[in-house]
Design an enzyme around this catalytic site. Structure first.
Site, PDB file in Angstrom:
ATOM      1  N   ARG A 234       0.538  -1.210   0.024  1.00  0.00           N
ATOM      2  CA  ARG A 234      -0.018   0.014   0.077  1.00  0.00           C
ATOM      3  C   ARG A 234       0.825   1.080  -0.135  1.00  0.00           C
ATOM      4  NH1 ARG A 234      -3.437  -2.902  -1.589  1.00  0.00           N
ATOM      5  NH2 ARG A 234      -5.208  -3.397  -0.643  1.00  0.00           N
ATOM      6  N   GLU A 263      -2.617   7.247  -5.078  1.00  0.00           N
ATOM      7  CA  GLU A 263      -2.768   6.610  -6.386  1.00  0.00           C
ATOM      8  C   GLU A 263      -4.418   6.779  -6.813  1.00  0.00           C
ATOM      9  OE1 GLU A 263      -1.635   2.642  -5.322  1.00  0.00           O
ATOM     10  OE2 GLU A 263      -3.620   2.200  -5.679  1.00  0.00           O
ATOM     11  N   HIS A 295      -0.435  -0.329  -9.785  1.00  0.00           N
ATOM     12  CA  HIS A 295      -1.268  -1.385  -8.908  1.00  0.00           C
ATOM     13  C   HIS A 295      -1.718  -2.666  -9.740  1.00  0.00           C
ATOM     14  CE1 HIS A 295      -3.416  -1.433  -4.779  1.00  0.00           C
ATOM     15  NE2 HIS A 295      -3.313  -2.741  -5.079  1.00  0.00           N
TER      16      HIS A 295
HETATM   17  P1  NAD Z   1      -1.275 -11.057   5.063  1.00  0.00           P
HETATM   18  O1  NAD Z   1      -2.534 -10.595   6.097  1.00  0.00           O
HETATM   19  O2  NAD Z   1      -1.331 -12.623   4.690  1.00  0.00           O
HETATM   20  O3  NAD Z   1       0.219 -10.828   5.677  1.00  0.00           O
HETATM   21  C1  NAD Z   1       0.477  -9.528   6.382  1.00  0.00           C
HETATM   22  C2  NAD Z   1       1.453  -9.645   7.467  1.00  0.00           C
HETATM   23  O4  NAD Z   1       1.912  -8.489   7.868  1.00  0.00           O
HETATM   24  C3  NAD Z   1       1.041 -10.817   8.696  1.00  0.00           C
HETATM   25  O5  NAD Z   1       2.055 -11.791   8.520  1.00  0.00           O
HETATM   26  C4  NAD Z   1       1.020  -9.552   9.750  1.00  0.00           C
HETATM   27  O6  NAD Z   1       1.456 -10.275  11.079  1.00  0.00           O
HETATM   28  C5  NAD Z   1       1.888  -8.666   9.199  1.00  0.00           C
HETATM   29  N1  NAD Z   1       1.788  -7.406  10.236  1.00  0.00           N
HETATM   30  C6  NAD Z   1       0.740  -6.656  10.066  1.00  0.00           C
HETATM   31  N2  NAD Z   1       0.811  -5.621  10.770  1.00  0.00           N
HETATM   32  C7  NAD Z   1       2.350  -5.685  11.115  1.00  0.00           C
HETATM   33  C8  NAD Z   1       2.907  -4.629  11.669  1.00  0.00           C
HETATM   34  N3  NAD Z   1       2.530  -3.440  12.145  1.00  0.00           N
HETATM   35  N4  NAD Z   1       4.329  -4.891  11.846  1.00  0.00           N
HETATM   36  C9  NAD Z   1       4.959  -5.864  11.238  1.00  0.00           C
HETATM   37  N5  NAD Z   1       4.348  -7.000  10.568  1.00  0.00           N
HETATM   38  C10 NAD Z   1       2.917  -6.773  10.520  1.00  0.00           C
HETATM   39  O7  NAD Z   1      -1.486 -10.287   3.966  1.00  0.00           O
HETATM   40  P2  NAD Z   1      -0.786 -10.660   2.345  1.00  0.00           P
HETATM   41  O8  NAD Z   1      -1.989 -11.332   1.511  1.00  0.00           O
HETATM   42  O9  NAD Z   1       0.427 -11.103   2.434  1.00  0.00           O
HETATM   43  O10 NAD Z   1      -0.706  -9.038   1.602  1.00  0.00           O
HETATM   44  C11 NAD Z   1      -0.036  -8.210   2.069  1.00  0.00           C
HETATM   45  C12 NAD Z   1      -0.562  -6.704   1.514  1.00  0.00           C
HETATM   46  O11 NAD Z   1      -0.330  -6.806   0.249  1.00  0.00           O
HETATM   47  C13 NAD Z   1      -1.720  -6.652   1.799  1.00  0.00           C
HETATM   48  O12 NAD Z   1      -2.048  -6.011   3.025  1.00  0.00           O
HETATM   49  C14 NAD Z   1      -2.348  -5.644   0.676  1.00  0.00           C
HETATM   50  O13 NAD Z   1      -1.882  -4.089   1.123  1.00  0.00           O
HETATM   51  C15 NAD Z   1      -1.322  -5.851  -0.366  1.00  0.00           C
HETATM   52  N6  NAD Z   1      -1.632  -6.463  -1.742  1.00  0.00           N
HETATM   53  C16 NAD Z   1      -1.333  -5.465  -2.714  1.00  0.00           C
HETATM   54  C17 NAD Z   1      -1.722  -6.264  -3.799  1.00  0.00           C
HETATM   55  C18 NAD Z   1      -1.423  -5.592  -5.118  1.00  0.00           C
HETATM   56  O14 NAD Z   1      -1.833  -5.822  -6.231  1.00  0.00           O
HETATM   57  N7  NAD Z   1      -0.523  -4.480  -5.192  1.00  0.00           N
HETATM   58  C19 NAD Z   1      -2.548  -7.252  -4.051  1.00  0.00           C
HETATM   59  C20 NAD Z   1      -2.980  -7.921  -2.852  1.00  0.00           C
HETATM   60  C21 NAD Z   1      -2.447  -7.334  -1.636  1.00  0.00           C
END
Ligand code: NAD
Length: 332
Positions: A234, A263, A295
């Protein structure tokens, strides 16, 4: 049920229509959901939105007044929806928690490789019949240290790929899974240590109050000179102005972004005939060592099908008043 699908792009309509079958009547809207656009959902029971639609209290209250009962997110991230407001307004909300972590992880690594080996520059040169190699020197990924911030679904796959390249992997997450980490030689550490030791840093945490501007001048100064920074999560995880200062000083040697804090209204749209109003992205576009995609990390056929199928499954659950495993609540 009748569903108003906001921000509906051509590339996703076929999948959504096919998954909906005869169960749901989808009304595709080009418009992004915003206070002025809620009127378009009148007569529908559900609204379906994507990452840059507005899910603030104002919008939620308007939707509830228009008789909307369900809000289906076609995304995993839900930072754009006020879940306290939806709960208060009696709207049930669901998301697609996982559609293809591989799609996002693979795009993340594509950014790394393209930046490192200067593929865009090389291609542009060759199209101009310039076959020289000066200025195209990259580095071996093998043996370098990759710092992965956020070891969830996506972060873990990025780590697995980097492990395959022969990188040393450092990880930072609020929760730890030592067994998994040991299979990929991942060493957990704190964020400042990760920043100071990594050659490549990749962000995979959700955007929350705690993670906003996780990357700022103080942390950038701790990084190795010439570090590669990748953000496919993000936009607001990084303070973009601080990152520009880091690029100007050479502290950041490569920047790959699939997301940008401003964005909304810019990404996903064709602005090729407009005068660019955003001076921050305009500055980013002047650097040879910055690669930005709009994105699109999620954008594979597998992910689109999964998004469509899970969204329709979520709506089926809501319509039948069943428990939905992908439902979001105020404390989610
Ligand atoms: P997920 O929930 O599986 O993993 C997120 C991880 O972050 C978890 O392990 C959690 O413990 C950790 N976390 C949360 N808060 C934290 C903090 N304050 N400090 C350290 N670690 C922390 O999510 P995911 O499926 O791996 O997705 C990650 C991110 O990718 C999503 O939140 C989304 O913003 C982004 N995303 C982007 C796209 C894209 O097209 N660019 C698509 C999907 C997801």
């Amino acid at each position: 049920m009748k569903v108003a699908v906001y921000s509906a792009k051509k590339f996703e309509r076929d999948c959504l229509t096919q998954s909906a079958g005869s169960r749901h009547d989808l009304v595709f809207l080009e418009n992004r959901l915003s206070p002025g656009e809620t009127i378009l959902a009148e007569g529908c029971e559900a609204v379906c939105i994507f990452v840059n639609d507005d899910g603030s209290k104002n919008v939620v209250d308007r939707l509830a007044r228009a008789g909307i009962k369900y809000l289906a997110l076609r995304s995993a991230g839900f930072n754009h929806v006020d879940l306290k407001a939806t709960e208060k307004a009696g709207l049930r909300v669901c998301r697609v928690p996982e559609y293809s972590p591989y799609a996002v992880a693979e795009h993340t690594v594509a950014l790394m490789l393209a930046l490192n080996r200067k593929l865009i520059r090389a291609h542009t040169r060759i199209m101009d019949l310039n076959f020289s190699l000066d200025g195209l020197v990259g580095f071996d990924m093998h043996g370098k240290t990759a710092g992965i911030i956020g070891f969830g679904k996506i972060g873990r796959i990025v780590a697995q790929i980097m492990h395959g390249f022969g990188c040393k992997i450092l990880g930072y997450d609020i929760s730890r899974d030592e067994r998994w980490a040991s299979s990929y030689n991942v060493t957990y550490t704190d964020i400042d240590d990760l920043c100071s030791q990594s050659d490549i840093i990749s962000l995979h945490v959700p955007l929350t109050d705690r993670t906003k501007y996780l990357i700022h001048t103080g942390r950038i100064e701790k990084m190795k000179k010439g570090v590669m920074l990748i953000n496919t999560s993000r936009g607001a995880l990084v303070n973009t102005r601080d990152v520009i200062d880091g690029l100007k000083s050479g502290q950041i040697g490569y920047l790959g972004l699939d997301v940008y804090e401003e964005e909304k209204g810019l990404f996903f749209e064709d602005h090729s005939h407009d005068i660019l109003q955003d001076d921050v992205i305009a500055r980013l576009l002047t650097f040879q060592n910055v690669l930005i995609t709009s994105h699109q990390a999620f954008l594979t056929d597998t992910a689109l099908q999964n998004i469509a199928d899970t969204t329709m499954h979520n709506l089926d659950c809501f319509e039948k008043n069943l428990k939905c495993e992908n439902e979001l609540f105020a404390d989610s």
